[in-house]
Scaffold this motif. Structure first.
Motif, short mmCIF file in Angstrom:
data_model
loop_
_atom_site.label_atom_id
_atom_site.label_comp_id
_atom_site.label_asym_id
_atom_site.label_seq_id
_atom_site.Cartn_x
_atom_site.Cartn_y
_atom_site.Cartn_z
N MET A 1 0.49 -1.46 -0.10
CA MET A 1 0.01 -0.35 -0.11
C MET A 1 0.88 1.41 -0.14
SD MET A 1 -2.40 1.70 2.54
CE MET A 1 -0.94 2.42 3.79
N ARG A 2 0.44 2.31 -0.72
CA ARG A 2 0.86 3.68 -0.89
C ARG A 2 0.20 4.94 -0.64
NH1 ARG A 2 5.34 4.63 -5.51
NH2 ARG A 2 5.45 7.05 -4.80
N SER A 3 0.17 5.45 0.48
CA SER A 3 -0.71 6.63 0.22
C SER A 3 -0.59 7.79 -0.93
CB SER A 3 -0.50 7.63 2.00
OG SER A 3 -1.07 6.61 2.22
N ILE A 4 -1.41 7.98 -1.26
CA ILE A 4 -1.07 9.78 -2.06
C ILE A 4 -2.07 10.21 -2.83
CG2 ILE A 4 0.33 7.85 -4.30
CD1 ILE A 4 -2.28 7.38 -5.83
N THR A 5 -2.65 11.10 -2.84
CA THR A 5 -3.05 12.88 -3.03
C THR A 5 -3.35 12.63 -4.77
OG1 THR A 5 -2.27 13.76 -1.45
CG2 THR A 5 -3.86 15.09 -2.26
N ASP A 6 -4.89 12.99 -4.27
CA ASP A 6 -5.26 13.32 -6.57
C ASP A 6 -5.13 15.02 -5.99
OD1 ASP A 6 -7.95 14.34 -4.56
OD2 ASP A 6 -9.59 13.07 -5.13
N ASP A 7 -5.84 15.44 -7.44
CA ASP A 7 -5.46 16.72 -7.71
C ASP A 7 -6.79 17.47 -6.86
OD1 ASP A 7 -3.54 15.62 -9.96
OD2 ASP A 7 -5.77 15.83 -11.58
N HIS A 8 -7.56 16.86 -6.42
CA HIS A 8 -8.33 17.52 -5.74
C HIS A 8 -8.19 17.63 -3.73
CE1 HIS A 8 -11.33 17.82 -8.84
NE2 HIS A 8 -10.96 17.02 -8.72
N GLY A 9 -6.69 17.55 -3.66
CA GLY A 9 -5.98 16.93 -2.10
C GLY A 9 -6.77 15.83 -1.58
N ARG A 10 -7.53 15.36 -2.24
CA ARG A 10 -8.03 14.18 -1.07
C ARG A 10 -7.43 12.55 -0.71
NH1 ARG A 10 -12.79 11.91 -4.47
NH2 ARG A 10 -12.42 14.18 -5.24
N PRO A 11 -7.12 12.16 0.00
CA PRO A 11 -6.04 11.15 0.58
C PRO A 11 -6.89 9.89 -0.37
CG PRO A 11 -6.95 11.87 2.32
CD PRO A 11 -7.22 12.68 1.16
N TRP A 12 -5.48 8.91 -1.28
CA TRP A 12 -5.83 7.59 -1.43
C TRP A 12 -4.99 7.34 -1.02
CZ3 TRP A 12 -10.26 6.78 -4.84
CH2 TRP A 12 -10.74 7.73 -4.92
N GLU A 13 -5.54 5.62 -0.94
CA GLU A 13 -4.23 4.74 -1.19
C GLU A 13 -3.76 3.29 -2.49
OE1 GLU A 13 -6.06 3.01 2.42
OE2 GLU A 13 -4.53 3.75 3.72
N ALA A 14 -2.62 3.59 -2.68
CA ALA A 14 -2.42 2.28 -4.45
C ALA A 14 -2.71 0.96 -3.39
CB ALA A 14 -1.26 3.08 -5.06
N VAL A 15 -3.39 0.07 -3.68
CA VAL A 15 -3.83 -1.09 -3.46
C VAL A 15 -3.59 -2.04 -4.71
CG1 VAL A 15 -4.15 -0.62 -1.13
CG2 VAL A 15 -5.85 -0.76 -2.97
N ALA A 16 -2.74 -3.48 -4.85
CA ALA A 16 -2.95 -4.61 -4.85
C ALA A 16 -3.95 -5.44 -4.47
CB ALA A 16 -1.58 -5.54 -4.75
N ILE A 17 -4.84 -5.32 -5.56
CA ILE A 17 -5.87 -6.04 -5.86
C ILE A 17 -6.11 -7.07 -5.47
CG2 ILE A 17 -8.81 -6.32 -5.79
CD1 ILE A 17 -8.26 -3.36 -5.47
N PRO A 18 -6.00 -8.58 -5.09
CA PRO A 18 -6.06 -9.67 -6.13
C PRO A 18 -6.88 -10.58 -6.94
CG PRO A 18 -5.87 -10.33 -3.06
CD PRO A 18 -5.79 -8.69 -3.75
N THR A 19 -6.69 -10.63 -7.50
CA THR A 19 -7.63 -10.61 -8.92
C THR A 19 -6.53 -12.10 -9.55
OG1 THR A 19 -8.87 -10.14 -10.41
CG2 THR A 19 -7.09 -9.63 -10.04
N LYS A 20 -7.80 -13.08 -10.57
CA LYS A 20 -7.53 -14.00 -11.56
C LYS A 20 -7.32 -12.96 -12.59
CE LYS A 20 -8.55 -17.82 -9.58
NZ LYS A 20 -7.81 -18.65 -9.07
N VAL A 21 -6.36 -13.15 -13.26
CA VAL A 21 -5.50 -12.94 -14.64
C VAL A 21 -5.26 -13.72 -15.18
CG1 VAL A 21 -4.38 -10.74 -13.20
CG2 VAL A 21 -3.37 -13.08 -14.08
N ALA A 22 -4.44 -13.39 -16.84
CA ALA A 22 -4.28 -14.48 -17.60
C ALA A 22 -4.49 -15.76 -17.81
CB ALA A 22 -3.05 -14.35 -18.41
N HIS A 23 -4.63 -16.40 -17.86
CA HIS A 23 -5.13 -18.16 -18.28
C HIS A 23 -5.50 -18.69 -16.79
CE1 HIS A 23 -2.73 -18.35 -21.62
NE2 HIS A 23 -2.39 -17.47 -21.43
N LEU A 24 -5.83 -17.49 -15.91
CA LEU A 24 -7.58 -17.59 -14.44
C LEU A 24 -5.87 -18.43 -13.57
CD1 LEU A 24 -10.10 -19.86 -15.90
CD2 LEU A 24 -9.91 -17.53 -14.36
#
Length: 80
Positions: A1-24
């Motif tokens: 996880m990493r914290s960032i701020t958008d263009d409107h000054g709102r704080p967000w967190e960049a995260v890795a979301i587990p999911t199925k990718v190519a070839h399941l």
């Protein structure tokens, strides 16, 4: 996880979301959530072959690139 701020000054967190990718295979997708509100999340159309790869990319990506990806994800999701 990493914290960032958008263009409107709102704080967000960049995260890795587990999911199925190519070839399941188990992988991850780049996601962003409003800091303190896990229910308010958007995803970017970027997938990774593993959670480790996603977390590495999030930690090493420039802040400018993360903010750009966040804005694209928000636009695609219809979030202001």
């Amino acid at each position: 996880m990493r914290s960032i701020t958008d263009d409107h000054g709102r704080p967000w967190e960049a995260v890795a979301i587990p999911t199925k990718v190519a070839h399941l295979r188990d992988g991850a997708q780049l996601g962003f959530r409003v800091a303190g509100d896990p229910a308010a999340a958007v995803t970017a159309p970027i997938t990774f072959n593993s959670l480790d790869a996603a977390n590495f990319a999030i930690q090493t990506m420039s802040e400018k690139e993360l903010r750009r990806r966040l804005e694209l994800a928000k636009t695609a999701a219809g979030v202001a």
